[in-house]
Design a protein around this motif. Structure first.
Motif, PDB file in Angstrom:
ATOM      1  N   THR A 166       0.835  -1.203   0.000  1.00 20.34           N
ATOM      2  CA  THR A 166       0.000   0.000   0.000  1.00 20.34           C
ATOM      3  C   THR A 166       0.867   1.248   0.000  1.00 20.34           C
ATOM      4  OG1 THR A 166      -1.750  -1.165   1.210  1.00 20.34           O
ATOM      5  CG2 THR A 166      -1.826   1.234   1.227  1.00 20.34           C
ATOM      6  N   TYR A 183      -3.938   5.461   4.820  1.00 19.24           N
ATOM      7  CA  TYR A 183      -3.987   4.263   3.971  1.00 19.24           C
ATOM      8  C   TYR A 183      -3.124   3.136   4.543  1.00 19.24           C
ATOM      9  CZ  TYR A 183      -6.826   5.451  -0.106  1.00 19.24           C
ATOM     10  OH  TYR A 183      -7.879   5.727  -0.941  1.00 19.24           O
ATOM     11  N   SER A 187      -4.445  -0.304   6.127  1.00 11.95           N
ATOM     12  CA  SER A 187      -3.995  -1.536   5.486  1.00 11.95           C
ATOM     13  C   SER A 187      -3.408  -2.498   6.508  1.00 11.95           C
ATOM     14  CB  SER A 187      -2.957  -1.213   4.406  1.00 11.95           C
ATOM     15  OG  SER A 187      -2.604  -2.372   3.695  1.00 11.95           O
ATOM     16  N   TRP A 195      -5.654  -1.862  -0.255  1.00 14.72           N
ATOM     17  CA  TRP A 195      -4.967  -1.558  -1.512  1.00 14.72           C
ATOM     18  C   TRP A 195      -5.779  -1.976  -2.738  1.00 14.72           C
ATOM     19  CZ3 TRP A 195      -3.991  -5.577  -4.695  1.00 14.72           C
ATOM     20  CH2 TRP A 195      -3.654  -6.836  -4.182  1.00 14.72           C
ATOM     21  N   LYS A 199      -6.325   0.599  -5.705  1.00  9.45           N
ATOM     22  CA  LYS A 199      -6.025   0.314  -7.108  1.00  9.45           C
ATOM     23  C   LYS A 199      -7.237   0.571  -8.008  1.00  9.45           C
ATOM     24  CE  LYS A 199      -3.115  -2.648  -8.565  1.00  9.45           C
ATOM     25  NZ  LYS A 199      -2.326  -3.828  -8.947  1.00  9.45           N
TER      26      LYS A 199
END
Length: 214
Positions: A166, A183, A187, A195, A199
């Motif tokens: 990530t 983030y 994660s 992630w 994405k």
């Protein structure tokens, strides 16, 4: 049953420009010094590009789709994404920038399971104490605490690897420091769910940028 992508081949042939298709042939087809290209045929599994090389030579290059395409909309978005990725790979464009954090709650139950249940099972006293410890003591009677600890360590290690991945996405796509911290922290708690959602945001940003560019 007819191929849903091949049925719309004529429309898809104009989705990206010959110059962009040349970049796709170079990046995905490893075709070398392609000047321009055009789509000869396309279906859910692959597309064939007729490439004009520097020096006026022509040759067909086949680019496979993995995973295979499912519809016209999927094919259109995939071609635009391939255009963006090939331009990034060839140094003609920069990766899209993501400027904000978005909470992805789907992995929260996994985080609660790993970081709550395992410590509860590991650190509850093996005998006596409050009734609160009774389920843990029952589990300990069937499973060695060391094995529970190994499972917990494996889970934490897996989440740590997801956190590292990530972070690389955040660095590559210029995510601000505060959002990067959010983030990577999420994660570590939720694992791959964070992630995967990031994405998806990156893919959407790529497609939008490719759609707007010439």
């Amino acid at each position: 049953m007819s191929d849903p992508v091949a049925a719309n081949a004529d429309l898809l042939k104009t989705t990206v420009s010959p110059a962009a298709l040349a970049g796709i042939a170079k990046w995905y087809g490893k075709a070398g010094d392609v000047a321009t290209a055009e789509i000869v045929s396309i279906d859910s599994k692959s597309m064939t590009l007729n490439c004009k090389f520097v020096g006026v030579a022509h040759r067909n290059v086949v680019v496979a789709f993995k995973p295979r395409l499912t519809s016209y909309a999927d094919a259109e978005e995939t071609l635009l994404e391939m255009k963006a990725i090939s331009q990034e790979g060839l140094g003609k464009a920069k990766p899209p920038k993501i400027r904000s954090f978005r909470l992805q709650p789907t992995g929260i139950p996994d985080g609660i399971f790993i970081f709550t249940l395992f410590p509860y099972l590991m650190f509850s006293p093996p005998h006596g104490g409050s009734r609160f410890f009774a389920p843990a003591q029952l589990a300990q009677s069937y499973v060695d605490v060391k094995h529970i600890g190994w499972a917990f360590g494996a889970g934490v290690g897996w989440h740590a690897l997801n956190t590292l991945y990530t972070w690389t996405l955040c660095w590559k796509h210029s995510i601000p420091f505060g959002a990067t911290v959010a983030y990577t922290g999420l994660s570590m708690f939720t694992g791959f769910h964070t992630w995967v959602d990031l994405k998806k945001r990156i893919r959407i940003a790529r497609i939008d940028a490719a759609r707007k560019s010439a």
